[in-house]
Structures are given as structure tokens and as C-alpha cells.
Write a protein that holds these residues in place. Structure first.
Motif, mmCIF file in Angstrom:
data_model
loop_
_atom_site.group_PDB
_atom_site.id
_atom_site.type_symbol
_atom_site.label_atom_id
_atom_site.label_comp_id
_atom_site.label_asym_id
_atom_site.label_seq_id
_atom_site.Cartn_x
_atom_site.Cartn_y
_atom_site.Cartn_z
ATOM 1 N N LYS A 228 -1.615 -14.406 1.059
ATOM 2 C CA LYS A 228 -0.365 -13.961 1.669
ATOM 3 C C LYS A 228 -0.587 -13.212 2.979
ATOM 4 N N VAL A 229 -1.792 -12.686 3.151
ATOM 5 C CA VAL A 229 -2.074 -11.873 4.339
ATOM 6 C C VAL A 229 -2.097 -12.759 5.574
ATOM 7 N N GLY A 230 -1.427 -12.318 6.615
ATOM 8 C CA GLY A 230 -1.389 -13.068 7.856
ATOM 9 C C GLY A 230 -0.277 -14.079 7.922
ATOM 10 N N GLY A 231 0.513 -14.172 6.843
ATOM 11 C CA GLY A 231 1.579 -15.159 6.831
ATOM 12 C C GLY A 231 2.820 -14.730 7.580
ATOM 13 N N ALA A 232 2.912 -13.452 7.911
ATOM 14 C CA ALA A 232 4.093 -12.943 8.606
ATOM 15 C C ALA A 232 3.798 -12.754 10.089
ATOM 16 N N GLY A 233 4.796 -13.053 10.910
ATOM 17 C CA GLY A 233 4.664 -12.809 12.328
ATOM 18 C C GLY A 233 4.837 -11.334 12.634
ATOM 19 N N PRO A 234 4.441 -10.892 13.815
ATOM 20 C CA PRO A 234 4.507 -9.466 14.137
ATOM 21 C C PRO A 234 5.917 -8.899 14.134
ATOM 22 N N PHE A 235 6.920 -9.756 14.322
ATOM 23 C CA PHE A 235 8.287 -9.266 14.374
ATOM 24 C C PHE A 235 9.100 -9.623 13.135
ATOM 25 N N LEU B 173 10.908 -6.674 11.171
ATOM 26 C CA LEU B 173 10.549 -5.502 11.967
ATOM 27 C C LEU B 173 11.445 -4.310 11.658
ATOM 28 N N ASP B 174 12.730 -4.563 11.434
ATOM 29 C CA ASP B 174 13.637 -3.459 11.133
ATOM 30 C C ASP B 174 13.257 -2.769 9.827
ATOM 31 N N VAL B 175 12.872 -3.562 8.825
ATOM 32 C CA VAL B 175 12.458 -2.990 7.540
ATOM 33 C C VAL B 175 11.181 -2.185 7.698
ATOM 34 N N LYS B 176 10.238 -2.712 8.450
ATOM 35 C CA LYS B 176 8.944 -2.035 8.639
ATOM 36 C C LYS B 176 9.120 -0.719 9.400
ATOM 37 N N LEU C 288 -4.128 11.217 8.904
ATOM 38 C CA LEU C 288 -3.079 10.216 8.790
ATOM 39 C C LEU C 288 -3.618 8.799 9.008
ATOM 40 N N LEU C 289 -4.794 8.674 9.608
ATOM 41 C CA LEU C 289 -5.386 7.353 9.814
ATOM 42 C C LEU C 289 -5.597 6.629 8.486
ATOM 43 N N ALA C 290 -5.719 7.379 7.408
ATOM 44 C CA ALA C 290 -5.984 6.762 6.109
ATOM 45 C C ALA C 290 -4.814 5.949 5.578
ATOM 46 N N VAL C 291 -3.622 6.073 6.196
ATOM 47 C CA VAL C 291 -2.487 5.251 5.749
ATOM 48 C C VAL C 291 -2.545 3.853 6.357
ATOM 49 N N LEU C 292 -3.343 3.676 7.408
ATOM 50 C CA LEU C 292 -3.304 2.416 8.153
ATOM 51 C C LEU C 292 -3.748 1.199 7.335
ATOM 52 N N PRO C 293 -4.823 1.279 6.519
ATOM 53 C CA PRO C 293 -5.191 0.076 5.753
ATOM 54 C C PRO C 293 -4.077 -0.416 4.843
ATOM 55 N N THR C 294 -3.439 0.496 4.107
ATOM 56 C CA THR C 294 -2.378 0.088 3.185
ATOM 57 C C THR C 294 -1.164 -0.430 3.942
ATOM 58 N N LEU C 295 -0.735 0.300 4.967
ATOM 59 C CA LEU C 295 0.394 -0.181 5.765
ATOM 60 C C LEU C 295 0.046 -1.493 6.459
ATOM 61 N N GLY C 296 -1.202 -1.630 6.870
ATOM 62 C CA GLY C 296 -1.614 -2.823 7.592
ATOM 63 C C GLY C 296 -1.465 -4.088 6.771
ATOM 64 N N TRP C 297 -2.064 -4.099 5.566
ATOM 65 C CA TRP C 297 -1.983 -5.331 4.780
ATOM 66 C C TRP C 297 -0.560 -5.597 4.309
ATOM 67 N N ARG C 298 0.210 -4.533 4.106
ATOM 68 C CA ARG C 298 1.596 -4.747 3.686
ATOM 69 C C ARG C 298 2.418 -5.386 4.797
ATOM 70 N N PHE C 299 2.223 -4.926 6.014
ATOM 71 C CA PHE C 299 3.058 -5.395 7.116
ATOM 72 C C PHE C 299 2.660 -6.782 7.622
ATOM 73 N N VAL C 300 1.421 -7.191 7.403
ATOM 74 C CA VAL C 300 1.025 -8.530 7.849
ATOM 75 C C VAL C 300 1.172 -9.552 6.734
ATOM 76 N N SER C 301 1.581 -9.109 5.556
ATOM 77 C CA SER C 301 1.777 -10.037 4.444
ATOM 78 C C SER C 301 3.055 -10.846 4.631
ATOM 79 N N ASP D 1 4.836 -11.682 2.119
ATOM 80 C CA ASP D 1 5.724 -11.276 1.025
ATOM 81 C C ASP D 1 6.563 -10.091 1.481
ATOM 82 N N HIS D 2 7.854 -10.286 1.627
ATOM 83 C CA HIS D 2 8.723 -9.239 2.173
ATOM 84 C C HIS D 2 8.865 -8.046 1.224
ATOM 85 N N HIS D 3 8.492 -8.207 -0.041
ATOM 86 C CA HIS D 3 8.577 -7.084 -0.975
ATOM 87 C C HIS D 3 7.643 -5.936 -0.576
#
Length: 479
Positions: free
Chosen positions: A267-274, A277-280, A302-315, A317-319
Motif C-alpha cells: 500500500k505504501v507509495g500508492g497515494a499521490g502527494p496531494f 491533502l485536506d485530511v492530512k 518531534l522528529l520521531a513522529v515523522l516515520p509514522t506520519l510518513g508511511w501513513r501519508f504515502v499509503s 489506504d485513506h484510513h
């Protein structure tokens, strides 16, 4: 004309924490809770979390089959068996879904108390325990009142509340590990910070990247505070976390997965950057504003949130993009302790507005958490219905009680959590040719119009008869 700032030391606005030795006390009397606030808060939070999750279970309010999945895995571990999760399909090894061997730790508790409630109670305890290091270090660095306020704000944070309200998930182990690790980091205990974070690779495959970021932050802080010997160890841990995640996704999970790959990596990488975007953007704002008033942005933690936010936002799966479910729970200790870190430095800021903002922020954050709780799961504890079991639930449980122990059952979300502790349960339509002894499902919405026809569609070679229909729940038994 702008008035000039008072000629006082920048730290004067936010006083340093006052130790108990400097606190005035009456002869023969002492404040019994002094120093115990983090532990008392944890006990209160545990009771609240357990009441929410167990209450939802008692009302049959389970919203997914995840609780059943984890119970099947833990049940197998408790009996020294391969963690086969038949809800995902016959012969499906749970380690091919997520690499979470940490759930083995639940096996002894489940062996003594074989119930899904055991998992919910342990989860409540783990989330509550994570409040101890958060409150303890906040009190140490900011003083008793501000520290306790931030501990309460953390305990009521929306990410934790939504996780408690949504079944059981392995990330409940990550929250205390991250909290204890970052507490040690803020206290300049570099080795402890790394050791507390290391087990994250056993919690879930993506948490190795969180470990990697924590290792990098430890290296930066250790170097800044004159501990160069800790730097190579921290970088080694960061490298280990990265490699562990890579191996989990590319080798370990595929080795156990029946398809030979990772269902979630696909699922990772299946979403475009936009996409979404409003939800993110709303998710990021929820993460930073009510929990830290944006001040957490001033801390490298706060940098430690980036891995989790990263894989979620590029997935794809909109959930994963929004604030629902359990996905943000691991971010709450990071954001709160980043705020604690930022507040300790804000008192030395030469900017009067920043010192004033930092002075009032703990109260504001706590007030925001309390206000939001009225619309969050813990807010339901003020309602009488939270403690009642409806008659319809008792009727459904009586129907499910007619299914004998050890039977094979095909089911959907409603009945699953009532059966996985004593039956072999499969997700409806996912038995791969196996005709179960019973089919039971929640048909309250009327999604199945022809029940006998649906049973024939599922298993053309088997015959089923209707055993009962109660409150929309349908039970069929094989003839």
C-alpha cells in the motif's frame, strides 16, 4: 510606541522547579502525594481506559475483527502453538501480517484469564503506565503543578483515547517504551534512552524507523552535552533500527505470509502527494495544536513522529490519513515530551512573548484536553449507559451460547469477540472451501436478504438450517 522589556533575567517569568526541601510544610504534617503524582495519575487513567474498552466489549460495540485476530494469536502463544489466525484465512500465520512478537508477553496472562477482556485490560494498563515517565520528567523539569498538568493532558490526549476505544492493538506496547526512552533522553541518560527504545523493533515492523530517529536525536543531544562516547552507540542503534525495518518488510514478513509479500508494504507509495491533502493537514494540526500549542515544533524530539506520519501519508489506504482508530497513539508521548523539552528552553528565551506563552501553555493544553474529552471516548463515562448491558446484548449472547466449544464458526464483526476464546472462528466468506459447523452474523442492517440462499452461496456442497434469529443476529447450523 512599544514599551521596553523589563530588565530581568529571561528565566524570571517561568520559575525553576521547587524541590520538596524548599517547600514550606507544617510541623508534623507532610503532603502524602508529593512525588507520587505520576503513579496516582496512572492508576486513575488505567481505571478510565479499562472502563471504556471493557464497557464497549460488554455492550458488543466492537468495531472491527482486530480484537479477534489478536486473541487468536495470543491464544496460540498461550498454548505453545504457531500463531495461526484463522480470521485472516485457514493456516494464516500472524507474523506474516505484522511482525509483532511482543504479543507473546500476553500469553501467561491469557493462559490464566482466557478472554478478550484480558487483552483490553492489559492494553489499558500499558497506556496508563506510559503516563508515568511523561508526568515524572515533566514534573522534574517544569515543577509539580505544570508537570502534573501536562501528565493529565497526555492521559486525556485524543490519540490515546481513540486507541483505547478501538479494540486491541500491539502499539500499546510502543507507547510506554517511547515514553520511558524519551524521559531518559531528557534526563541525559543516553544508555537508558537507547535501551528503552530497542524493543520497539519487536512491537511492529515500522517502529524500527522510530527507533532510528530516537537514536539520531540521542546522538545529537549527547554530543551537545559533552558526551561524545555515547554518539557512536546511538548511531549504531539508529542503523540497527533502519536495518530491522528493512528486514522485517522484505524478508521476515514475506517468509510467513502466504502470498510471499507484505500486504501493508504494497500500500505504501500508492497515494499521490496531494491525495487527501485536506485530511492530512487536519491530522497534523490536531497533532500539534491541542496537544502542544505548536511549541513542540521547537524540539528535535518531534522528529520521531515523522516515520509514522510518513508511511501513513504515502499509503494508498485513506484510513491511515485521518485521526480515527489507533494510528496516532504512538505519537502522543512524542509530542507531549517534545513540548516538555521546548518549555524547558523557552524559559531562557530572550523574547518576552515566548516566555509568557510558555508560562501559560501547560494550563491551556490541559484545558484543551479536558474540553475535547467531552466529545471523546472518556467523556462517555459520565453517561449511565456506559455501565449497563442492554437486554438485546444478553439475548444475542444467549443465542451464541448455543454454539458448542471447539466448533468451527464463520462470522462477521458482531459475534467474533464472543467466540474466539472457545471456537475456531473464520471471517465470513474466507474459509477457502472449509464448511464450518456454524454460520453466525450480524444482519441488523439487512445486508443479506435471503439467508438460506447466502449460506448456499458460501458453501454449495453443505446444507445449513436456521437455528435462530435474535436482534438481527442470524445463526445457522450445518445439517
Amino acid at each position: 510606541m512599544v514599551p521596553s522589556a523589563p530588565s530581568t533575567h529571561p528565566s524570571a517569568l517561568i520559575p525553576a522547579p521547587v524541590t520538596s526541601a524548599g517547600s514550606p510544610t507544617r510541623p508534623g504534617r507532610r503532603f502524602l502525594l508529593a512525588g507520587r503524582e505520576p503513579y496516582v495519575l496512572a492508576v486513575v487513567l488505567f481505571a478510565a481506559y479499562a472502563a471504556v474498552s471493557v464497557g464497549r466489549f460488554r455492550r458488543m460495540g466492537t468495531r472491527s475483527y482486530d480484537l479477534g485476530i489478536y486473541e487468536q494469536a495470543v491464544r496460540a502463544y498461550a498454548h505453545f502453538q504457531t500463531p495461526i489466525v484463522e480470521l485472516k484465512g485457514p493456516g494464516y500465520n500472524v507474523l506474516g501480517d505484522h511482525f509483532s512478537p511482543v504479543t507473546m508477553l500476553l500469553a501467561p496472562f491469557y493462559r490464566v484469564f482466557p478472554s478478550p477482556v484480558t487483552l483490553l485490560v492489559v492494553q489499558a494498563a500499558l497506556f496508563a503506565v506510559s503516563a508515568i515517565p511523561v508526568t515524572r520528567v515533566a514534573t522534574r523539569l517544569l515543577g509539580r503543578a505544570r508537570g502534573l498538568a501536562l501528565g493529565v493532558a497526555y492521559g486525556l490526549s485524543w490519540g490515546l483515547q481513540k486507541a483505547v476505544d478501538f479494540d486491541f492493538h500491539e502499539i500499546c506496547f510502543a507507547a510506554p517504551l517511547i515514553a520511558f526512552s524519551l524521559e531518559a533522553l531528557l534526563r541525559h541518560r543516553w544508555r537508558a534512552a537507547l535501551l528503552w527504545a530497542l524493543p520497539l523493533v519487536l512491537v511492529k515492523e515500522d517502529q524500527g524507523l522510530t527507533l532510528a530517529v530516537i537514536g539520531v536525536v540521542v546522538a545529537l543531544r549527547a554530543r551537545r552535552h559533552g558526551s561524545p562516547r555515547a554518539v557512536p552507540y546511538a548511531l549504531a542503534v539508529a542503523s540497527f533500527g533502519t536495518v530491522a525495518t528493512l528486514l522485517a518488510f522484505t524478508m521476515i514478513i514475506p517468509a510467513f505470509n502466504t502470498s510471499g509479500g507484505s500486504d501493508y508494504l504494497a500500500k505504501v507509495g500508492g497515494a499521490g502527494p496531494f491525495d487527501g491533502l485536506d485530511v492530512k493537514i487536519r491530522t497534523v494540526l490536531w497533532l500539534l495544536i491541542p496537544t502542544s500549542g505548536l511549541l513542540a515544533l521547537r524540539s528535535p524530539l518531534l522528529l520521531a513522529v515523522l516515520p509514522t506520519l510518513g508511511w501513513r501519508f504515502v499509503s494508498s489506504d485513506h484510513h491511515y490519513w485521518g485521526t480515527d482508530w489507533h494510528y496516532s497513539a504512538v505519537l502522543m508521548p512524542i509530542v507531549t515530551l517534545a513540548l516538555v523539552d521546548a518549555l524547558t528552553t523557552a524559559r531562557h528565551s530572550p523574547r518576552p512573548w515566548l516566555r509568557s506563552y510558555a508560562l501559560h501553555l501547560p494550563t491551556a493544553v490541559t484545558a484543551a484536553s479536558l474540553a475535547l474529552t467531552t466529545a471523546l471516548p472518556l467523556g462517555t463515562l459520565t453517561q449511565a449507559d456506559a455501565y449497563r448491558v442492554p437486554d438485546r446484548v444478553r439475548a444475542v449472547e444467549k443465542l451464541l451460547g448455543t454454539i458448542p466449544d471447539g466448533a468451527t464458526v464463520e462470522s462477521n464483526i458482531g459475534p467474533i469477540s464472543r467466540l474466539t476464546s472457545r471456537c475456531r472462528v473464520f471471517w465470513i466468506g474466507r474459509t477457502k472451501g472449509l464448511a464450518p459447523d456454524y454460520i453466525v452474523f450480524n444482519n441488523a442492517s439487512g445486508w443479506v436478504k435471503d439467508v438460506p440462499g447466502y449460506a448456499r452461496q458460501l458453501h454449495p456442497r453443505a446444507r445449513y438450517e436456521l437455528k435462530g434469529v435474535i436482534q438481527g443476529y442470524v445463526l445457522l447450523g450445518r445439517i
